[in-house]
Design a protein around this motif. Structure first.
Motif, short mmCIF file in Angstrom:
data_model
loop_
_atom_site.label_atom_id
_atom_site.label_comp_id
_atom_site.label_asym_id
_atom_site.label_seq_id
_atom_site.Cartn_x
_atom_site.Cartn_y
_atom_site.Cartn_z
N LEU A 187 0.82 -1.21 0.00
CA LEU A 187 0.00 0.00 0.00
C LEU A 187 0.86 1.27 0.00
CD1 LEU A 187 -2.80 -1.11 2.49
CD2 LEU A 187 -2.88 -1.05 -0.01
N SER A 188 1.91 1.28 0.80
CA SER A 188 2.76 2.47 0.84
C SER A 188 3.49 2.65 -0.50
CB SER A 188 3.76 2.40 1.99
OG SER A 188 4.71 1.36 1.79
N GLY A 189 3.81 1.56 -1.16
CA GLY A 189 4.44 1.66 -2.47
C GLY A 189 3.54 2.33 -3.49
N ILE A 190 2.27 1.98 -3.47
CA ILE A 190 1.31 2.59 -4.39
C ILE A 190 1.16 4.08 -4.08
CG2 ILE A 190 -1.13 2.66 -5.06
CD1 ILE A 190 -1.14 -0.42 -4.55
N VAL A 191 1.00 4.42 -2.81
CA VAL A 191 0.84 5.83 -2.42
C VAL A 191 2.11 6.61 -2.74
CG1 VAL A 191 0.44 7.40 -0.47
CG2 VAL A 191 -0.88 5.28 -0.66
N LEU A 192 3.29 6.00 -2.51
CA LEU A 192 4.55 6.67 -2.82
C LEU A 192 4.70 6.96 -4.31
CD1 LEU A 192 7.13 5.01 -0.43
CD2 LEU A 192 6.68 7.45 -0.67
N VAL A 193 4.27 6.04 -5.14
CA VAL A 193 4.34 6.28 -6.59
C VAL A 193 3.51 7.50 -6.96
CG1 VAL A 193 3.60 5.36 -8.83
CG2 VAL A 193 4.92 3.93 -7.29
N VAL A 194 2.31 7.61 -6.41
CA VAL A 194 1.45 8.76 -6.69
C VAL A 194 2.10 10.04 -6.16
CG1 VAL A 194 -0.79 9.81 -6.17
CG2 VAL A 194 -0.65 7.39 -6.77
N LEU A 229 8.02 11.99 3.02
CA LEU A 229 9.11 11.68 3.94
C LEU A 229 8.78 10.48 4.82
CD1 LEU A 229 11.77 12.41 5.49
CD2 LEU A 229 10.31 13.79 6.98
N TRP A 230 7.64 10.53 5.47
CA TRP A 230 7.27 9.45 6.39
C TRP A 230 7.10 8.12 5.66
CZ3 TRP A 230 5.44 9.19 11.70
CH2 TRP A 230 5.80 10.30 12.45
N LEU A 231 6.37 8.13 4.56
CA LEU A 231 6.14 6.87 3.85
C LEU A 231 7.44 6.31 3.27
CD1 LEU A 231 2.73 7.31 2.02
CD2 LEU A 231 3.30 5.71 3.85
N ALA A 232 8.28 7.17 2.70
CA ALA A 232 9.54 6.69 2.13
C ALA A 232 10.44 6.10 3.21
CB ALA A 232 10.25 7.82 1.39
N MET A 233 10.52 6.77 4.35
CA MET A 233 11.39 6.26 5.42
C MET A 233 10.85 4.96 6.01
SD MET A 233 14.10 7.96 5.60
CE MET A 233 14.72 7.16 7.05
N LEU A 234 9.56 4.90 6.27
CA LEU A 234 8.99 3.68 6.84
C LEU A 234 9.00 2.53 5.84
CD1 LEU A 234 6.03 5.21 8.86
CD2 LEU A 234 8.23 4.40 9.72
N HIS A 235 8.75 2.82 4.58
CA HIS A 235 8.80 1.81 3.53
C HIS A 235 10.22 1.24 3.40
CE1 HIS A 235 7.31 0.10 -0.34
NE2 HIS A 235 8.56 0.25 -0.71
N GLY A 236 11.20 2.14 3.34
CA GLY A 236 12.59 1.70 3.23
C GLY A 236 13.06 0.96 4.47
N ALA A 237 12.69 1.44 5.66
CA ALA A 237 13.10 0.78 6.90
C ALA A 237 12.47 -0.61 7.00
CB ALA A 237 12.70 1.62 8.10
N ASN A 238 11.23 -0.74 6.58
CA ASN A 238 10.59 -2.06 6.61
C ASN A 238 11.28 -3.02 5.64
OD1 ASN A 238 8.66 -3.98 7.40
ND2 ASN A 238 7.31 -3.41 5.73
N GLY A 239 11.66 -2.53 4.48
CA GLY A 239 12.39 -3.39 3.54
C GLY A 239 13.75 -3.81 4.09
#
Length: 161
Positions: free
Chosen positions: A58-65, A106-116
């Motif tokens: 879900l965060s990946g989809i939102v980040l793309v937008v 910022l928040w989504l990119a950091m949390l998405h990357g940290a989760n990966g």
């Protein structure tokens, strides 16, 4: 023929090393990066891992937008890279809309990357102690970056002399 010289014994002796191929299935067998132990049973990793997996999608989809919208607006519609400067950022962050937009990125990119990276650490760090300290370093860097970025976005002063 003795038991040691039978074709089966010879084949077994020749394949004492770990092979990537199974006799019945010629496709390579890929082992798990880390074996499960009694400590890492299913009960301790169940629902959180499923939620983390869902968050990544879900965060990946939102980040793309968010990112494509950011690039389209900042670089195409507003005149390109040559227009971006201190005054440009000051004008953007005067609007709560752009503050929230950049904060969400910022928040989504950091949390998405940290989760990966958390997943990579769980998969490939062999020792529990190493895994613990790598994740603590990751969490510290993530929290620091998110807090500092949030502070900058909301306390930005365009009247700096």
């Amino acid at each position: 023929m003795s038991a040691e010289t039978t074709p089966a014994a010879t084949a077994t002796a020749a394949t004492d090393h770990v092979s990537l191929y199974d006799v019945d299935n010629p496709a390579p067998v890929i082992e798990a990066p880390r074996k499960r132990t009694a400590k890492s049973g299913r009960a301790s990793r169940g629902n959180f891992e499923m939620q983390a997996w869902l968050f990544m999608r879900l965060s990946g989809i939102v980040l793309v937008v968010l990112v494509l919208g950011h690039l389209l607006i900042q670089l195409v519609l507003d005149g390109g890279v040559s227009k971006i400067g201190f005054a440009f950022v000051a004008g953007r962050w005067a609007s709560p809309f752009w503050q929230v937009w950049d904060l969400a990125m910022l928040w989504l990119a950091m949390l998405h990357g940290a989760n990966g990276l958390r997943t990579v650490i769980n998969d490939y760090a062999q020792r529990d102690n190493t895994r613990f300290w790598l994740k603590m370093l990751l969490y510290t860097a993530t929290v620091f970056t998110v807090l500092l970025g949030t502070l900058v976005i909301f306390t930005f002063d365009p009247n700096i002399s």
